[in-house]
Design a protein around this motif. Structure first.
Motif, PDB file in Angstrom:
ATOM      1  N   GLU A 185       0.828  -1.103  -0.080  1.00  0.00           N
ATOM      2  CA  GLU A 185      -0.028   0.058   0.088  1.00  0.00           C
ATOM      3  C   GLU A 185       0.730   1.085  -0.038  1.00  0.00           C
ATOM      4  O   GLU A 185       0.533   2.144  -0.556  1.00  0.00           O
ATOM      5  CB  GLU A 185      -0.953  -0.137   1.169  1.00  0.00           C
TER       6      GLU A 185
ATOM      7  N   ILE B 230      -3.334  -0.540 -11.075  1.00  0.00           N
ATOM      8  CA  ILE B 230      -4.728  -0.365 -10.572  1.00  0.00           C
ATOM      9  C   ILE B 230      -5.411  -1.910 -10.189  1.00  0.00           C
ATOM     10  O   ILE B 230      -6.064  -2.234  -9.168  1.00  0.00           O
ATOM     11  CB  ILE B 230      -5.492   0.445 -11.548  1.00  0.00           C
TER      12      ILE B 230
ATOM     13  N   ARG C 156      -6.625  -3.381  -7.137  1.00  0.00           N
ATOM     14  CA  ARG C 156      -7.888  -3.841  -6.855  1.00  0.00           C
ATOM     15  C   ARG C 156      -8.004  -5.187  -6.177  1.00  0.00           C
ATOM     16  O   ARG C 156      -8.799  -5.685  -5.455  1.00  0.00           O
ATOM     17  CB  ARG C 156      -8.725  -3.807  -8.114  1.00  0.00           C
TER      18      ARG C 156
ATOM     19  N   GLY D 166      -7.671  -5.174  -2.446  1.00  0.00           N
ATOM     20  CA  GLY D 166      -8.561  -4.258  -1.837  1.00  0.00           C
ATOM     21  C   GLY D 166      -7.850  -3.112  -1.395  1.00  0.00           C
ATOM     22  O   GLY D 166      -8.467  -2.282  -0.432  1.00  0.00           O
TER      23      GLY D 166
ATOM     24  N   THR E  30      -8.113   0.287  -2.114  1.00  0.00           N
ATOM     25  CA  THR E  30      -8.808   1.314  -2.838  1.00  0.00           C
ATOM     26  C   THR E  30      -8.079   2.881  -2.950  1.00  0.00           C
ATOM     27  O   THR E  30      -8.195   3.494  -3.770  1.00  0.00           O
ATOM     28  CB  THR E  30     -10.300   1.224  -2.127  1.00  0.00           C
ATOM     29  N   SER E  31      -7.406   2.994  -1.381  1.00  0.00           N
ATOM     30  CA  SER E  31      -6.690   4.142  -1.487  1.00  0.00           C
ATOM     31  C   SER E  31      -5.652   4.251  -2.761  1.00  0.00           C
ATOM     32  O   SER E  31      -5.214   5.212  -3.099  1.00  0.00           O
ATOM     33  CB  SER E  31      -6.195   4.274  -0.053  1.00  0.00           C
TER      34      SER E  31
ATOM     35  N   GLU F 180      -5.479   2.679  -5.432  1.00  0.00           N
ATOM     36  CA  GLU F 180      -6.271   2.596  -6.825  1.00  0.00           C
ATOM     37  C   GLU F 180      -6.387   4.408  -7.082  1.00  0.00           C
ATOM     38  O   GLU F 180      -6.360   4.877  -8.262  1.00  0.00           O
ATOM     39  CB  GLU F 180      -7.305   1.845  -6.844  1.00  0.00           C
ATOM     40  N   ARG F 181      -7.165   4.789  -6.096  1.00  0.00           N
ATOM     41  CA  ARG F 181      -7.440   6.314  -6.214  1.00  0.00           C
ATOM     42  C   ARG F 181      -6.410   7.325  -6.454  1.00  0.00           C
ATOM     43  O   ARG F 181      -6.477   8.251  -7.150  1.00  0.00           O
ATOM     44  CB  ARG F 181      -8.380   6.641  -4.869  1.00  0.00           C
TER      45      ARG F 181
ATOM     46  N   ARG G 113     -12.682   8.002 -12.010  1.00  0.00           N
ATOM     47  CA  ARG G 113     -12.365   6.937 -11.486  1.00  0.00           C
ATOM     48  C   ARG G 113     -11.555   7.023  -9.883  1.00  0.00           C
ATOM     49  O   ARG G 113     -11.633   6.120  -9.124  1.00  0.00           O
ATOM     50  CB  ARG G 113     -11.219   6.261 -12.367  1.00  0.00           C
ATOM     51  N   SER G 114     -10.990   8.345  -9.839  1.00  0.00           N
ATOM     52  CA  SER G 114     -10.480   8.454  -8.672  1.00  0.00           C
ATOM     53  C   SER G 114     -11.566   8.601  -7.289  1.00  0.00           C
ATOM     54  O   SER G 114     -10.827   8.742  -6.291  1.00  0.00           O
ATOM     55  CB  SER G 114      -9.601   9.893  -8.580  1.00  0.00           C
ATOM     56  N   LYS G 115     -12.477   9.387  -7.753  1.00  0.00           N
ATOM     57  CA  LYS G 115     -13.437   9.443  -6.763  1.00  0.00           C
ATOM     58  C   LYS G 115     -13.184  10.823  -5.948  1.00  0.00           C
ATOM     59  O   LYS G 115     -13.531  10.769  -4.633  1.00  0.00           O
ATOM     60  CB  LYS G 115     -13.933   8.140  -5.979  1.00  0.00           C
TER      61      LYS G 115
END
Length: 668
Positions: A440, A458, A462, A465, A467-468, A470-471, A496-498
């Motif tokens: 991470e 990415i 994913r 898990g 997610t941080s 990936e963003r 996609r980054s939200k």
């Protein structure tokens, strides 16, 4: 190098020299240290700037450990070892001994293949003219030769676990001392002339001390004197020497070997070989004569070079626990005969393996300049095969924790390398929570060279898990695409980054660009946003406005009018876009066939007075009256005050038409 074994170095720039070459450093990602000059301060130092403060720039130097794997030729070792490592993880701790031996041989095969590539690369013209690279390749050959030699010996003694080790030790010694065998091949091709060569007898002696009986017999048979009685007797001695075969009764073999040995000594003492001194010395070696073997020890480069050959002629059924005593005696003998030679790391580690001192061996293995490649994979194999569990328990060594620590460090090193991060993930995956945390932290720091690589990262994030992560990658790609004026990509990655702020910023840019130029950027991307528009209120507005824009282009004015009114009522319109949005309503308001009803017209007029006018007034008070036209940019107008009057007039006209039409009773 200083006496403590630590390299001393200095920066050498003007500021550092003035400060007495004292340094300060900070660890930075990627196993690097940022170094800069530092003035040593004590409790008695005056807390004030120096006389030369500010005169010289502060230079920061990035120090990074150079590794063998910076050389492209060596990267295949990492990839192939990674595949073998993954296979071992699948086998787990339930595999058979034969499967573990195959895994061990697979690792050794990788190293041998690497050594061949290094030797070929070293001979290339490009490397021969590059001294620095030539030295790196030479260092790599030394390191991986040692790794293969030690791994091979470890495999013989601890993984195969044979009751008798001499045959395997002979193969090990022959591979790591190939010079005599290579020269013997040349001599065999020479035929009878080989016996006239200056190094003929020295090569034959070396072959005997290495236990190469068949090659020795072949060379003796080519000697011009092969027909003499002494040579025939020597041939018979070598031919009749008992060789232990698996499953043969040890007691019977010992009695046969003792008879052969006594018979050989009797022939020597009878003077059968007295007429041929070189041949006599050769037979004395076969009989285990200490004086002859001492002469051979003096010629050896490493203490273990002739040990297996000596055991073949003196103790052919040596067991692993007996090897410990034999190796210790042989090492003492070698040190006494070659007192000027210091034990190198290789000799020490071979001695540790034969002495069953694995604790010190593992410690020294980590000192090899291979970024812990050897020690990490070996410890992992030891952990899985489980044959040394009792040893580690007796020595209070937590083997699972040791394995975990080494795999974690090795995986982190690979993850911090630009070209090897994919391999590092496989190792960190074995470290459970700590490995997950390291992935991470390290995954977002990988330099993104292409969107294909980013997509791969990415997917990896994913799958775990993360997610941080990936963003974070999506945000980097969005900003990069924005800088490269690829606004569709920038919007896509931002969604996609939200990240609400990032999505809003990209949407703002697209809206402002449209209001200034009348050109809608990345229409295809906006048209396919769909339900993802809710990532940001500004993106919702952009999507709905684009929908209005499409209705208007397709001359669907009723749908366009309805959507425009909804946008005005939505309260998500950005301040800078009010002029453009209200100007869009003018053609609809001026239509002879009213598209906007009276109620909606009143709403538009209300927004003009309650939303647009206060914004203009605030900006006029802030920037001055003459700057009001610069606050709102729209490609269709030059002056906002002028458009206000036109909008009010258009609303009045449309309201009049709409009221007449709406309040006129249809004719029955």
């Amino acid at each position: 190098m200083s006496e403590s074994g630590v390299f001393a170095f200095e920066l050498g720039d003007e500021l550092a020299t003035r400060c007495g070459n004292t340094l300060t450093g900070v660890f930075v990602p990627g196993s690097r240290i940022a170094l800069s000059a530092y003035r040593h301060v004590t409790h008695s130092s005056r807390d004030a700037p120096t006389e030369t403060a500010g005169q010289d720039p502060v230079l920061i130097y990035m120090a990074q450990e150079s590794t063998l794997f910076d050389e492209p030729v060596l990267r295949s070792v990492l990839a192939e070892a990674n595949a073998t490592f993954a296979t071992l993880q699948q086998l787990g701790s339930r595999a058979t001994r034969a499967e573990y031996v195959n895994i061990s041989r697979a690792y050794r095969s990788i190293v041998r293949s690497c050594l061949e590539k290094l030797e070929q690369a070293k001979k290339s013209p490009e490397v021969q003219t590059d001294e620095a690279r030539l030295q790196r390749l030479s260092d790599a050959i030394v390191v991986f030769y040692a790794a293969e030699c030690l791994w091979h010996l470890f495999e013989i003694l601890y993984i195969q676990s044979n009751q008798l080790v001499v045959p395997q030790l002979l193969d090990w010694a022959r591979f790591h001392s190939p010079q005599a065998e290579d020269r013997a091949t040349d001599l065999l091709l020479m035929g009878e002339e080989a016996s006239e060569s200056d190094d003929y007898w020295s090569i034959v002696r070396s072959l005997i001390m290495l236990g190469e009986i068949d090659i020795t017999r072949a060379l003796l048979s080519q000697n011009r004197k092969a027909g003499q009685t002494s040579f025939k007797a020597a041939e018979q001695i070598l031919k009749s020497m008992p060789v232990y075969q698996e499953g043969y009764a040890l007691q019977k073999f010992h009695s046969q070997w003792e008879f052969w040995h006594v018979d050989t000594e009797r022939k020597i003492q009878s003077g059968l070989f007295a007429t041929e001194p070189e041949l006599e010395q050769l037979v004395q070696l076969v009989a285990g004569d200490n004086e002859q073997w001492d002469d051979g020890i003096k010629e050896s480069q490493d203490f273990f070079e002739y040990l297996p050959g000596y055991l073949l002629f003196t103790k052919p059924t040596c067991k692993p626990f007996e090897l410990k005593i034999a190796a210790a005696n042989w090492l003492n003998r070698w040190c006494l005969l070659q007192p000027e030679k210091k034990q190198c790391a290789m000799n020490r580690m071979v001695s540790q393996l034969m002495d069953h001192d694995l604790k010190i061996f593992i410690y020294d293995a980590q000192k090899l300049n291979d970024t812990h490649w050897f020690s990490t994979h070996l410890i992992d194999l030891i952990h899985h095969c489980g044959q040394l569990k009792s040893y580690f328990d007796q020595n209070n060594i937590d083997l699972p924790a040791l394995r975990h620590s080494m795999i974690y460090e090795y995986g982190s090193y690979l993850m911090a390398s630009h070209n090897m991060w994919q391999l590092g993930i496989d190792y960190l995956d074995c470290c459970k929570q700590e490995g997950q945390a390291a992935i991470e932290l390290l995954l977002p720091r990988i330099t993104l060279r292409s969107e294909r690589q980013a997509t791969k990262l990415i997917n990896l994030a994913r799958q775990r898990g993360l997610t941080s992560v990936e963003r974070e990658i999506c945000k980097v790609l969005s900003k990069r695409s924005y800088d490269n004026e690829r606004y569709g990509n920038a919007l896509e990655w931002a969604i996609r980054s939200k990240d609400v702020l990032l999505v809003t910023a990209v949407a703002d840019f697209i809206l402002k660009h449209y209001s200034k130029t009348g050109c809608m950027l990345c229409p295809d991307t906006i048209a396919n946003v769909g339900g993802r528009m809710f990532a940001s209120p500004r993106l919702v507005f952009l999507s709905k406005y684009f929908e209005f824009y499409e209705f208007y282009r397709n001359r669907d004015f009723l749908s366009a009018s309805e959507l425009l009114v909804n946008l005005l009522e939505s309260k998500i319109t950005p301040d800078y876009f009010w002029p453009s949005l209200l100007i869009d309503s003018m053609p609809l308001l001026e239509s002879k066939d009213p598209k906007i009803f009276a109620k909606e017209t009143v709403a538009i007029l209300h927004h003009i007075e309650t939303d647009l006018v206060p914004i203009i007034e605030r900006n006029v008070s802030k920037y001055g009256k003459h700057h009001s036209e610069t606050v709102f940019k729209d490609y269709r107008v030059e002056n906002v005050d002028e458009i206000l009057n036109l909008l009010r007039l258009a609303c009045a006209r449309n309201l009049a038409r709409a009221l007449i039409i709406e309040n006129t009773m249809p004719v029955v």
